[in-house]
Design a protein around this motif. Structure first.
Motif, mmCIF file in Angstrom:
data_model
loop_
_atom_site.group_PDB
_atom_site.id
_atom_site.type_symbol
_atom_site.label_atom_id
_atom_site.label_comp_id
_atom_site.label_asym_id
_atom_site.label_seq_id
_atom_site.Cartn_x
_atom_site.Cartn_y
_atom_site.Cartn_z
ATOM 1 N N UNK A 200 0.833 -1.198 0.000
ATOM 2 C CA UNK A 200 0.000 0.000 0.000
ATOM 3 C C UNK A 200 0.870 1.251 0.000
ATOM 4 N N UNK A 201 1.841 1.326 0.896
ATOM 5 C CA UNK A 201 2.693 2.520 0.957
ATOM 6 C C UNK A 201 3.579 2.643 -0.277
ATOM 7 N N UNK A 202 4.039 1.509 -0.811
ATOM 8 C CA UNK A 202 4.812 1.550 -2.057
ATOM 9 C C UNK A 202 3.988 2.122 -3.196
ATOM 10 N N UNK A 203 2.761 1.626 -3.338
ATOM 11 C CA UNK A 203 1.924 1.972 -4.491
ATOM 12 C C UNK A 203 1.245 3.326 -4.318
ATOM 13 N N UNK A 204 0.664 3.564 -3.151
ATOM 14 C CA UNK A 204 -0.207 4.720 -2.945
ATOM 15 C C UNK A 204 0.568 5.994 -2.641
ATOM 16 N N UNK A 205 1.721 5.864 -1.956
ATOM 17 C CA UNK A 205 2.453 7.053 -1.547
ATOM 18 C C UNK A 205 3.884 7.082 -2.074
ATOM 19 N N UNK A 206 4.244 6.099 -2.881
ATOM 20 C CA UNK A 206 5.573 6.101 -3.466
ATOM 21 C C UNK A 206 6.688 5.859 -2.467
ATOM 22 N N UNK A 207 6.349 5.348 -1.270
ATOM 23 C CA UNK A 207 7.376 5.055 -0.279
ATOM 24 C C UNK A 207 8.186 3.845 -0.733
ATOM 25 N N UNK A 208 9.434 3.758 -0.277
ATOM 26 C CA UNK A 208 10.302 2.644 -0.624
ATOM 27 C C UNK A 208 10.611 1.826 0.622
ATOM 28 N N UNK A 209 10.998 0.576 0.414
ATOM 29 C CA UNK A 209 11.339 -0.306 1.528
ATOM 30 C C UNK A 209 12.732 0.028 2.049
ATOM 31 N N UNK A 210 12.816 0.230 3.350
ATOM 32 C CA UNK A 210 14.064 0.691 3.961
ATOM 33 C C UNK A 210 14.760 -0.434 4.723
ATOM 34 N N UNK A 211 14.013 -1.199 5.508
ATOM 35 C CA UNK A 211 14.578 -2.287 6.308
ATOM 36 C C UNK A 211 13.580 -3.437 6.355
ATOM 37 N N UNK A 227 8.721 -7.574 10.752
ATOM 38 C CA UNK A 227 8.639 -6.127 10.598
ATOM 39 C C UNK A 227 9.326 -5.681 9.313
ATOM 40 N N UNK A 228 8.704 -4.747 8.617
ATOM 41 C CA UNK A 228 9.313 -4.087 7.466
ATOM 42 C C UNK A 228 9.118 -2.590 7.610
ATOM 43 N N UNK A 229 10.079 -1.832 7.118
ATOM 44 C CA UNK A 229 10.057 -0.379 7.263
ATOM 45 C C UNK A 229 9.918 0.265 5.889
ATOM 46 N N UNK A 230 8.918 1.155 5.754
ATOM 47 C CA UNK A 230 8.772 1.947 4.536
ATOM 48 C C UNK A 230 9.067 3.404 4.869
ATOM 49 N N UNK A 231 9.569 4.136 3.885
ATOM 50 C CA UNK A 231 9.945 5.533 4.117
ATOM 51 C C UNK A 231 9.759 6.333 2.836
ATOM 52 N N UNK A 232 9.539 7.644 3.008
ATOM 53 C CA UNK A 232 9.450 8.522 1.841
ATOM 54 C C UNK A 232 10.838 8.693 1.243
ATOM 55 N N UNK A 233 10.909 9.343 0.105
ATOM 56 C CA UNK A 233 12.179 9.458 -0.608
ATOM 57 C C UNK A 233 13.258 10.189 0.156
ATOM 58 N N UNK A 234 12.872 11.124 1.032
ATOM 59 C CA UNK A 234 13.854 11.897 1.784
ATOM 60 C C UNK A 234 14.227 11.252 3.107
#
Length: 378
Positions: A200-211, A227-234
């Motif tokens: 959802x965060x990858x597709x809907x908000x363009x967040x990428x997988x961090x950890x 656990x998986x971590x998503x984050x914005x580009x910055x």
């Protein structure tokens, strides 16, 4: 609604490669049973400054809200003031908890359109709210459980928080800042749904997988989680997402889901520049932290190396340390801050490391399990 032109000299973020740029966390909004008492607790125990209020006195008939700040971290506590409201019913179901992880974005209309086009459920269409202090732009989309993401643009608003709020003096005299920013916000979801929300965060908000943490990385003798971590580009906004895994006994995620009544925000990590001072002040004000056995510190120096705080002081205050290829971090976790064993907080001091304390997971989860066992929930 038209898009606000970029500030002269600044690049328009919508021309960058990031499909969903964010400026950072705007606010963490809590639904609570008593907003006045919650605001007092976070003022005294967390050292936050109350800066705004809305309620019956300002024309808001059904609820009272207090806005508290510490550096760039902003919390909003809202409670129903009369029976039969949706807010009151939410608290009755879930207890005190987070209802909104609000994001500040450079363009509400475009962010909302991108999210909805990519599958987000719309909760509030983009709209303007204004008063003598200017115009605030906002919208909202749904995420896990009954949590939402408000999308906020404050570039044309100079008031204390939002229209309908008035500035107010601190509840208590500030006694020094304990933290200056929100580092990350952790969500708990049901078994089998973590990857769904990562996508959802990858597709809907363009967040990428961090950890990503799975298997023995994140298990004890009795319980486990993934656990998986998503984050914005910055990397300004980081959302770890947890789900339970099969174990001998009930995991911390299972306990949360049971007592909260579904998915929701488990903990909020607060960035501090001086974790020792923060812990001493917060503990003196009544905040309870998880305890770590002395044996943890017997070998800590051998693998974490030299840190700003010596091992003896880390041992005294029960602060954890971890090191990765980029540096190290210091962290400590509170016990749940309300009667239900749901929301708690983390203090984190980073020195290069952008990790989440992987080396401390076993010690942390065992500490949580000791508290679960005391509650009869392990």
């Amino acid at each position: 609604m038209t898009r606000t032109a970029p500030t002269p000299g600044r690049t328009d973020p919508w021309t960058s490669a990031d499909p969903f740029p964010v400026r950072g966390m705007d606010a963490v909004v809590f639904a609570v049973g008593n907003a006045k008492q919650a605001a007092h607790y976070y003022s005294t125990a967390f050292g936050m400054r109350c800066i705004a209020y809305s309620g019956p006195e300002t024309g808001v008939r059904d609820q009272a809200s207090y806005v508290l700040e510490s550096g760039s971290a902003r919390f909003v506590f809202s409670a129903a003031v009369r029976p039969g409201t949706a807010l009151g019913e939410h608290v009755a179901r879930h207890g005190d908890g987070v209802v909104d992880l609000a994001l500040e974005v450079p363009d509400v209309e475009k962010a909302f359109a991108y999210a909805v086009e990519h599958g987000a459920t719309a909760l509030e269409e983009p709209h303007e709210v204004g008063d003598d202090d200017g115009v605030l732009l906002r919208a909202a989309i749904a995420t896990y459980g009954e949590t939402r993401h408000s999308l906020v643009d404050r570039s044309r608003y100079s008031g204390p928080y939002a229209p309908g709020f008035v500035a107010r003096a601190p509840i208590v005299a500030p006694s020094g800042r304990r933290f200056q920013a929100i580092d990350h916000c952790v969500g708990n979801v049901e078994l089998g749904h973590m990857d769904e929300w990562v996508t959802f965060y990858n597709r809907v908000m363009g967040f990428t997988n961090m950890k990503e943490f799975v298997g023995d990385d994140i298990a004890t003798e009795y319980s486990a989680l993934m656990s998986k971590v998503v984050a914005d580009g910055s990397r300004k906004v980081k959302f770890p997402l947890n789900e339970p895994a099969i174990g001998k006994k009930k995991s911390q995620i299972d306990e949360y889901l049971e007592f909260y009544g579904g998915p929701g925000v488990q903990h909020i990590a607060l960035a501090t520049n001086d974790i020792v001072s923060s812990v001493r002040r917060m503990r003196a004000a009544g905040v309870e932290f998880l305890s770590t056995p002395d044996t943890y510190y017997d070998t800590l120096g051998g693998w974490v190396g030299e840190t700003r705080v010596g091992i003896s002081e880390l041992r005294e205050l029960k602060i954890l340390a971890d090191r990765d290829e980029d540096g190290y971090l210091l962290q400590i976790f509170t016990k749940p801050v309300q009667d239900r064993p749901t929301v708690f907080f983390e203090l984190i001091e980073r020195h290069g490391s952008m990790g989440f304390g992987k080396g401390n997971f076993k010690a942390l989860f065992e500490a949580i399990e000791r508290e679960q066992d005391k509650r009869g929930n392990l």
